[in-house]
Design an enzyme around this catalytic site. Structure first.
Site, PDB file in Angstrom:
ATOM      1  N   HIS A 136       0.757  -1.312  -0.024  1.00 22.95           N
ATOM      2  CA  HIS A 136       0.114   0.131   0.056  1.00 22.95           C
ATOM      3  C   HIS A 136       0.950   1.266   0.106  1.00 22.95           C
ATOM      4  O   HIS A 136       1.028   2.033  -0.996  1.00 22.95           O
ATOM      5  CB  HIS A 136      -0.958   0.104   1.191  1.00 22.95           C
ATOM      6  CG  HIS A 136      -1.745  -1.257   1.343  1.00 22.95           C
ATOM      7  ND1 HIS A 136      -2.948  -1.444   0.672  1.00 22.95           N
ATOM      8  CD2 HIS A 136      -1.756  -2.086   2.272  1.00 22.95           C
ATOM      9  CE1 HIS A 136      -3.459  -2.469   1.076  1.00 22.95           C
ATOM     10  NE2 HIS A 136      -2.705  -3.007   2.120  1.00 22.95           N
TER      11      HIS A 136
HETATM   12  O1  RIB Z   1      -5.437  -0.179   4.370  1.00 23.34           O
HETATM   13  C1  RIB Z   1      -4.139   0.146   4.338  1.00 23.34           C
HETATM   14  C2  RIB Z   1      -3.399   1.174   5.167  1.00 23.34           C
HETATM   15  O2  RIB Z   1      -3.760   0.881   6.543  1.00 23.34           O
HETATM   16  C3  RIB Z   1      -1.889   1.185   4.766  1.00 23.34           C
HETATM   17  O3  RIB Z   1      -1.290   2.416   5.085  1.00 23.34           O
HETATM   18  C4  RIB Z   1      -1.445   0.268   6.085  1.00 23.34           C
HETATM   19  O4  RIB Z   1      -0.154   0.746   6.662  1.00 23.34           O
HETATM   20  C5  RIB Z   1      -2.457   0.850   7.245  1.00 23.34           C
HETATM   21  O5  RIB Z   1      -1.999   1.995   7.874  1.00 23.34           O
END
Ligand code: RIB
Ligand code: CA
Length: 313
Positions: A243
């Protein structure tokens, strides 16, 4: 071209860690003015600890790291140990950090930096709940027009939710903060699950991290080995979705991404749909566009860039 000045706001988390490593591996492109920590994946004492661990892993112990908000302003903190493990950085065994946190609060650092740096010269890169950013905007509304861009990981449209059926974690934890940020008027680029779920650490990509043959490469492979369990079990995906590194990669190579400039509103009232990013992807409303909402990524070249840069550390 001088490097782009950025502030990384983060809740490490293995994917945050990789995003930070990619930024620190790219000094000719990115000048990390500071790393501001927020409660999210794990409580604040752990996110600040993990940020220091990652900066020392990168060999950058002089990076300035600030502690920020330890919970959303009007809600209980929701964390994600089920994804990131008890420490938030489960996977590799890394030494306890020795570098110190800065004394200044993260929100004060964000405000002071935006006021001191030339207008529209600093990009904010939130990788977690938007509590720090929103608090800074509320306390100092004058900083909004001074922000060059807010490039954030959060939200979802076609992918819908990962923490509830309708909401992505970063937005879900503090939807009121997200609303403040999306309404602030600064240029916003969104890296939603629609993109990040296409950036999967397949076994061959994980092996490429190991093949770097360094502490960083091995640690990243071990982080994603741990981090992928949740998504493989839930989605049957091929590996961990990276992500947050999509934010750093967008700064380095925006041509690897595509999306639409559309209106994005945040649901804050509904208990059922709290934290949903209501993205007008099909432009069915006359609501003003307020964000570049990305939808696709050239994953092969993303991983090529990431692996090459990690090998520099
Ligand atoms: O949904 C994914 C996000 O939530 C990413 O930033 C992960 O690190 C959590 O913070
Ligand atoms: Ca994060």
């Amino acid at each position: 071209m001088p490097p782009r000045k950025i502030i990384i706001d983060t809740d490490p988390g293995q994917d945050d860690a990789v995003a930070i490593l990619l930024a620190l591996a790219s000094p000719e492109d990115l000048e990390v003015l500071g790393i501001t920590c927020v409660a999210g994946n794990v409580p604040l004492p752990l996110t600040t600890r993990n940020a220091r661990i990652v900066c020392e892993l990168a060999g950058k112990p002089d990076t300035r790291i600030f502690a920020g908000c330890d919970r959303p302003s009007g809600r209980d903190l929701v964390t994600a140990e089920h994804v990131h493990g008890k420490t938030g950085l489960d996977g590799p065994v890394l030494p306890d950090p020795t570098m110190l946190l800065q004394d200044q609060h993260a929100v004060d650092f964000i405000i002071e930096t935006l006021r001191a740096q030339p207008e529209k010269s600093v990009t904010l890169c939130p990788l977690g709940p938007l509590t720090n950013i929103a608090t800074a905007l509320q306390r100092a509304p004058d900083i909004a027009p001074r922000i060059a861009e807010i490039v954030l990981m959060g939200g979802a449209y076609f992918e819908v939710g990962n923490i509830t059926p309708t909401a992505e974690f970063n937005i879900y934890v503090d939807p009121e903060a997200a609303k403040i940020v999306f309404d602030c008027g600064a240029p916003i680029v969104v890296l939603p699950l629609d993109v990040t779920h296409k950036a999967l650490v397949t076994p061959s990509r994980n092996q490429a991290f190991r093949d770097i043959g360094t502490r960083v490469g091995t640690a990243v492979a071990q982080m994603t080995d741990f981090f992928e369990r949740f998504d493989i079990q839930k989605y049957g995906s091929e590996g961990a979705p990276l992500h947050d590194p999509c934010v750093t990669a967008y700064l380095l190579a925006p041509h690897l991404f595509s999306g639409r400039h559309i209106n994005v509103e945040i649901e804050t009232d509904s208990a059922l749909c709290r934290g949903m990013t209501v993205a007008d992807w099909w432009r069915v409303t006359d609501r003003e566009a307020n964000a570049l909402f990305l939808g696709d990524i050239d994953a092969e070249h993303f991983f090529k860039l990431l692996t090459e840069r990690l090998a520099r550390l």
